[in-house]
Design an enzyme around this catalytic site. Structure first.
Site, PDB file in Angstrom:
ATOM      1  CG  LEU A  43      -2.149   0.837   1.242  1.00 38.84           C
ATOM      2  CD1 LEU A  43      -3.030   0.571   0.014  1.00 38.84           C
ATOM      3  CD2 LEU A  43      -2.954   0.592   2.499  1.00 38.84           C
ATOM      4  CG  ASP A  44       1.479   3.346  -3.658  1.00 41.87           C
ATOM      5  OD1 ASP A  44       2.428   2.559  -3.799  1.00 41.87           O
ATOM      6  OD2 ASP A  44       0.646   3.588  -4.546  1.00 41.87           O
ATOM      7  NE  ARG A  45       6.367   8.831   2.792  1.00 43.53           N
ATOM      8  CZ  ARG A  45       7.299   9.669   2.425  1.00 43.53           C
ATOM      9  NH1 ARG A  45       8.265   9.266   1.637  1.00 43.53           N
ATOM     10  NH2 ARG A  45       7.294  10.896   2.843  1.00 43.53           N
TER      11      ARG A  45
END
Length: 179
Positions: A43-45
């Site tokens: 899950l992207d930052r």
């Protein structure tokens, strides 16, 4: 077998260490002290929401590998008000620079009753925003953001709400529970 549901806050990396950054960034180790578990997918930052962690390599592969087509549902706050044509394009598959996406389930939803984001999204008084529920069965890099942008509605906030049968429910940002 251990399976953990974690509500990943905004600005946290989906890994236990931060290698190669000159500044220290928040990682999973700031929230989870369970030995031997690893994230099943990413899950992207700058995205929030459900991240599954497990110590079972087979389960990890089944969750993360696109060949299993495990549905993932995202609540997406976009800039503007997507019209029926934009929703139809999301439902039919969107052409991205790495090819056509699989069809998605896409619908407008009422603003969900969720936690505030820190920092808050940028708000422009002259441009409304809309929440969508978008369910995909693949996991390309930044796919949901690229899909909404491709149909003319950039993503402002992205929350993964569900992976397969696992849901965030009332799990607070930074909190986790065993499944």
């Amino acid at each position: 077998m251990t399976l953990i549901l974690f509500n990943k806050p905004y600005d946290v990396l989906s890994q236990f260490t931060d290698r190669g950054s000159p500044t220290t960034r928040a990682t999973l180790s700031d929230y989870i002290d369970v030995p031997g578990v690893y994230p099943a997918g990413r899950l992207d930052r700058d995205s929030e929401g459900l991240l599954l962690l497990t110590d079972d390599g087979r389960l990890q592969s089944r969750i993360a590998d696109p060949k299993f087509k495990l549905p993932k549902t995202y609540w997406v706050q976009v800039e503007g008000v997507p019209d029926d044509d934009a929703l139809h394009r999301l439902r039919s598959g969107v052409m991205l620079n790495d090819g056509l996406t699989r069809p998605a389930e896409a619908e407008r939803i009422a603003p969900p009753d969720i936690w505030p984001r820190t920092p808050p999204i940028r708000v422009r008084q002259s441009i409304p925003d809309t929440w969508l529920s978008l369910t995909i069965t693949e996991g390309r890099n930044r796919q949901v953001r690229r899909m909404t942008a491709a149909v003319g509605y950039p993503t402002l906030r992205l929350i993964r709400w569900r992976i397969g049968d696992w849901m965030l429910d009332d799990l607070a940002p930074g909190a986790w529970r065993a499944a």
